[in-house]
Design a protein around this motif. Structure first.
Motif, PDB file in Angstrom:
ATOM      1  N   GLU A  87      -0.597  14.204  29.311  1.00  0.00           N
ATOM      2  CA  GLU A  87       0.594  14.657  30.042  1.00  0.00           C
ATOM      3  C   GLU A  87       1.867  14.279  29.300  1.00  0.00           C
ATOM      4  OE1 GLU A  87      -2.616  15.211  32.690  1.00  0.00           O
ATOM      5  OE2 GLU A  87      -2.076  13.405  31.570  1.00  0.00           O
ATOM      6  N   GLY A 105      -0.275  26.598  27.043  1.00  0.00           N
ATOM      7  CA  GLY A 105       0.966  26.394  27.770  1.00  0.00           C
ATOM      8  C   GLY A 105       2.125  25.993  26.879  1.00  0.00           C
ATOM      9  N   LEU A 106       1.805  25.393  25.755  1.00  0.00           N
ATOM     10  CA  LEU A 106       2.841  24.960  24.806  1.00  0.00           C
ATOM     11  C   LEU A 106       3.075  25.979  23.694  1.00  0.00           C
ATOM     12  CD1 LEU A 106       1.804  21.209  24.408  1.00  0.00           C
ATOM     13  CD2 LEU A 106       3.733  22.127  25.736  1.00  0.00           C
ATOM     14  N   THR A 150       2.332  16.595  26.413  1.00  0.00           N
ATOM     15  CA  THR A 150       2.800  17.903  26.863  1.00  0.00           C
ATOM     16  C   THR A 150       4.293  17.880  27.143  1.00  0.00           C
ATOM     17  OG1 THR A 150       0.635  18.361  27.837  1.00  0.00           O
ATOM     18  CG2 THR A 150       2.484  19.684  28.612  1.00  0.00           C
ATOM     19  N   GLU A 151       4.744  16.856  27.843  1.00  0.00           N
ATOM     20  CA  GLU A 151       6.164  16.747  28.169  1.00  0.00           C
ATOM     21  C   GLU A 151       7.005  16.528  26.919  1.00  0.00           C
ATOM     22  OE1 GLU A 151       9.364  16.864  30.832  1.00  0.00           O
ATOM     23  OE2 GLU A 151       7.272  17.450  30.991  1.00  0.00           O
ATOM     24  N   VAL A 162       6.453  17.687  23.906  1.00  0.00           N
ATOM     25  CA  VAL A 162       6.632  18.956  23.204  1.00  0.00           C
ATOM     26  C   VAL A 162       7.588  19.866  23.970  1.00  0.00           C
ATOM     27  CG1 VAL A 162       5.460  21.022  22.351  1.00  0.00           C
ATOM     28  CG2 VAL A 162       4.356  18.791  22.131  1.00  0.00           C
ATOM     29  N   ARG A 163       7.446  19.907  25.270  1.00  0.00           N
ATOM     30  CA  ARG A 163       8.302  20.806  26.072  1.00  0.00           C
ATOM     31  C   ARG A 163       9.770  20.413  26.027  1.00  0.00           C
ATOM     32  NH1 ARG A 163       4.328  21.383  31.360  1.00  0.00           N
ATOM     33  NH2 ARG A 163       3.102  23.144  30.559  1.00  0.00           N
ATOM     34  N   THR A 164      10.046  19.124  25.961  1.00  0.00           N
ATOM     35  CA  THR A 164      11.435  18.649  25.997  1.00  0.00           C
ATOM     36  C   THR A 164      12.021  18.412  24.614  1.00  0.00           C
ATOM     37  OG1 THR A 164      10.778  16.314  26.141  1.00  0.00           O
ATOM     38  CG2 THR A 164      11.020  17.529  28.213  1.00  0.00           C
ATOM     39  N   ARG A 214       0.840  26.752  21.411  1.00  0.00           N
ATOM     40  CA  ARG A 214       0.231  26.179  20.210  1.00  0.00           C
ATOM     41  C   ARG A 214      -1.227  26.602  20.100  1.00  0.00           C
ATOM     42  NH1 ARG A 214       3.524  22.015  18.006  1.00  0.00           N
ATOM     43  NH2 ARG A 214       5.585  22.310  18.922  1.00  0.00           N
TER      44      ARG A 214
END
Length: 199
Positions: free
Chosen positions: A188, A28-29, A191-192, A194-196, A31
């Motif tokens: 979690e 999802g990232l 994950t957030e 990396v996404r932001t 990676r």
């Protein structure tokens, strides 16, 4: 693609649960996952900490929590007798597999986790670990010889010491873009982050 480092001890209950999710999170990232077993005892020598299963009160809570997580996630989970095992043989086997057949390494790690936390695989026994070899098209004798190879033993020791020198002290422990995250319950947040792009 950049890697998401996944550091763990094969005897860590929380790492078992992290191993069930880490690939999907990485995909999802955008990676890849760098699976990195190490001996948690190496970190304990530096931090002075003790494992959950060796610590009064924490031991009972952890076992209750692991059972609760397993029910919630719909996973089978059964602690082996004499948990935790010192998973040195399994750790050395992983790095031998990674060296010889890198495409098999992640699947091998997942299989070790499954067998340890469901079928009491003795991760401290080279002979027991070597019996996994045919599942991956490998020869038990070759895997057994790899586990015993002095050069591999030194490599595994160095990997663990280098990890601790970088600040790795628990299991599971993640490093992504040089940002450390300790614990299954930080997945979690990682994950957030990396996404932001972090905060």
């Amino acid at each position: 693609m950049r890697s998401l480092e996944f550091w763990f001890d094969f005897s860590s209950g929380y790492a078992f649960f992290a191993a069930q999710r880490i690939d999907a999170i990485a995909v999802g990232l955008g990676r890849t996952v760098l699976w990195r077993p190490y001996m948690l005892g190496t970190a304990y020598k530096v931090t002075g900490a003790r494992g959950l299963s060796s610590t009064p009160l924490k031991r009972d809570y952890a076992r209750r929590d692991w059972a609760r997580i397993a029910r919630h996630q719909g996973l089978t989970f059964q602690l082996p007798a004499n948990h935790p095992h010192v998973a040195l043989a399994a750790t050395r086997a992983f790095y031998w597999v990674e060296t010889q057949h890198p495409e098999l390494a992640a699947a091998f790690a997942k299989r070790v986790f499954t067998l340890y936390f469901n079928d009491s695989l003795d991760t401290a026994s080279p002979e027991a670990v070597s019996r996994l070899a045919p599942e991956f098209g490998l020869k038990p004798g070759a895997l057994l010889a790899g586990i015993a190879d002095p050069a591999l033993k030194e490599k595994v020791r160095r990997i663990g010491e280098d990890a601790v020198a970088r600040g790795v002290f628990g299991s599971p422990f993640f490093i992504v873009d040089e940002e450390p995250f300790w614990g299954w319950d930080r997945m979690e947040m990682m994950t957030e982050w990396v996404r932001t792009g972090g905060w």
